[in-house]
Design a protein around this motif. Structure first.
Motif, short mmCIF file in Angstrom:
data_model
loop_
_atom_site.label_atom_id
_atom_site.label_comp_id
_atom_site.label_asym_id
_atom_site.label_seq_id
_atom_site.Cartn_x
_atom_site.Cartn_y
_atom_site.Cartn_z
N UNK A 179 -1.24 9.97 -8.63
CA UNK A 179 -0.06 9.14 -8.93
C UNK A 179 1.16 9.67 -8.18
N UNK A 180 1.24 10.99 -8.03
CA UNK A 180 2.35 11.58 -7.27
C UNK A 180 2.28 11.15 -5.81
N UNK A 181 1.09 11.15 -5.24
CA UNK A 181 0.91 10.69 -3.86
C UNK A 181 1.25 9.21 -3.74
N UNK A 182 0.81 8.44 -4.70
CA UNK A 182 1.11 7.01 -4.70
C UNK A 182 2.60 6.76 -4.83
N UNK A 183 3.27 7.58 -5.63
CA UNK A 183 4.71 7.44 -5.83
C UNK A 183 5.47 7.69 -4.53
N UNK A 184 5.08 8.70 -3.78
CA UNK A 184 5.76 8.96 -2.50
C UNK A 184 5.41 7.89 -1.48
N UNK A 185 4.19 7.38 -1.53
CA UNK A 185 3.79 6.34 -0.58
C UNK A 185 4.53 5.03 -0.82
N UNK A 186 4.77 4.70 -2.07
CA UNK A 186 5.42 3.42 -2.40
C UNK A 186 6.94 3.48 -2.32
N UNK A 187 7.50 4.61 -1.92
CA UNK A 187 8.95 4.71 -1.76
C UNK A 187 9.44 3.84 -0.59
N UNK A 188 8.56 3.61 0.38
CA UNK A 188 8.89 2.79 1.53
C UNK A 188 8.64 1.32 1.19
N UNK A 189 9.60 0.46 1.52
CA UNK A 189 9.47 -0.97 1.20
C UNK A 189 8.29 -1.62 1.91
N UNK A 190 8.06 -1.27 3.16
CA UNK A 190 6.97 -1.91 3.90
C UNK A 190 5.60 -1.52 3.32
N UNK A 191 5.45 -0.26 2.91
CA UNK A 191 4.19 0.17 2.29
C UNK A 191 4.01 -0.49 0.94
N UNK A 192 5.09 -0.64 0.22
CA UNK A 192 5.04 -1.31 -1.09
C UNK A 192 4.67 -2.79 -0.92
N UNK A 193 5.24 -3.43 0.07
CA UNK A 193 4.92 -4.84 0.32
C UNK A 193 3.48 -5.00 0.80
N UNK A 194 2.96 -4.04 1.54
CA UNK A 194 1.58 -4.09 1.98
C UNK A 194 0.62 -4.01 0.79
N UNK A 195 0.96 -3.17 -0.18
CA UNK A 195 0.13 -3.05 -1.38
C UNK A 195 0.20 -4.33 -2.20
N UNK A 196 1.36 -4.95 -2.23
CA UNK A 196 1.57 -6.16 -3.04
C UNK A 196 1.30 -7.45 -2.28
N UNK A 197 0.73 -7.37 -1.10
CA UNK A 197 0.53 -8.55 -0.27
C UNK A 197 -0.40 -9.58 -0.91
N UNK A 198 -1.27 -9.17 -1.81
CA UNK A 198 -2.20 -10.10 -2.45
C UNK A 198 -1.52 -10.96 -3.52
N UNK A 199 -0.32 -10.60 -3.92
CA UNK A 199 0.38 -11.33 -4.96
C UNK A 199 1.31 -12.37 -4.35
N UNK A 200 1.74 -13.32 -5.19
CA UNK A 200 2.54 -14.45 -4.71
C UNK A 200 3.89 -14.02 -4.17
#
Length: 133
Positions: free
Chosen positions: A9-30
């Motif tokens: 979760x700590x690794x995921x937290x640092x990875x999702x700090x970037x907007x583009x990485x966060x949007x890539x993870x959420x790309x399957x959602x509307x």
């Protein structure tokens, strides 16, 4: 799909700090932009909960060890302090679990994540986070 760990979760937290990485993870959602903040709050709440659970386990281990060798009779001041610490860490873990439940509910509403029958939003979001590694 794996179980959520504190380091994961700590690794995921640092990875999702970037907007583009966060949007890539959420790309399957509307609407990835709308779910970005609830996702970060969910990951942060999950991190705090896992940290609290770790602290509860540590205090329980210390208390178990020290009680094993304590003399019979009136408890030592150290044991009493450990019991108070255990109670406060358990309370913190319960509060952290409630925060995770609220964050999961918010994330499920914002993202449109499907929740199976007889599954809580916390379980569904934890399972989904487990797939993000």
């Amino acid at each position: 799909m794996g179980k959520l760990t504190l380091s994961g979760v700590d690794t995921l937290r640092t990875r999702l700090a970037d907007d583009s990485a966060c949007d890539a993870v959420l790309s399957a959602f509307a609407d990835p932009a709308a779910a970005r903040v609830p996702l970060r709050e969910l990951v942060e709440a999950q991190h705090r909960y896992l940290q609290a659970e770790h602290e509860v386990a540590q205090v329980a281990d210390i208390l178990r060890r020290d009680q094993k060798y304590a003399p019979v009779g009136r408890p030592l001041v150290h044991i009493v302090q450990l019991r108070k610490q255990q109670a406060s860490t358990r309370q913190a873990a319960l509060i952290a679990r409630q925060v995770v439940a609220q964050a999961a509910q918010t994330f499920v509403r914002a993202s449109g994540l499907t929740v199976k029958a007889k599954q809580s939003p916390s379980e569904a979001s934890a399972a989904w986070l487990g797939t993000l590694r």
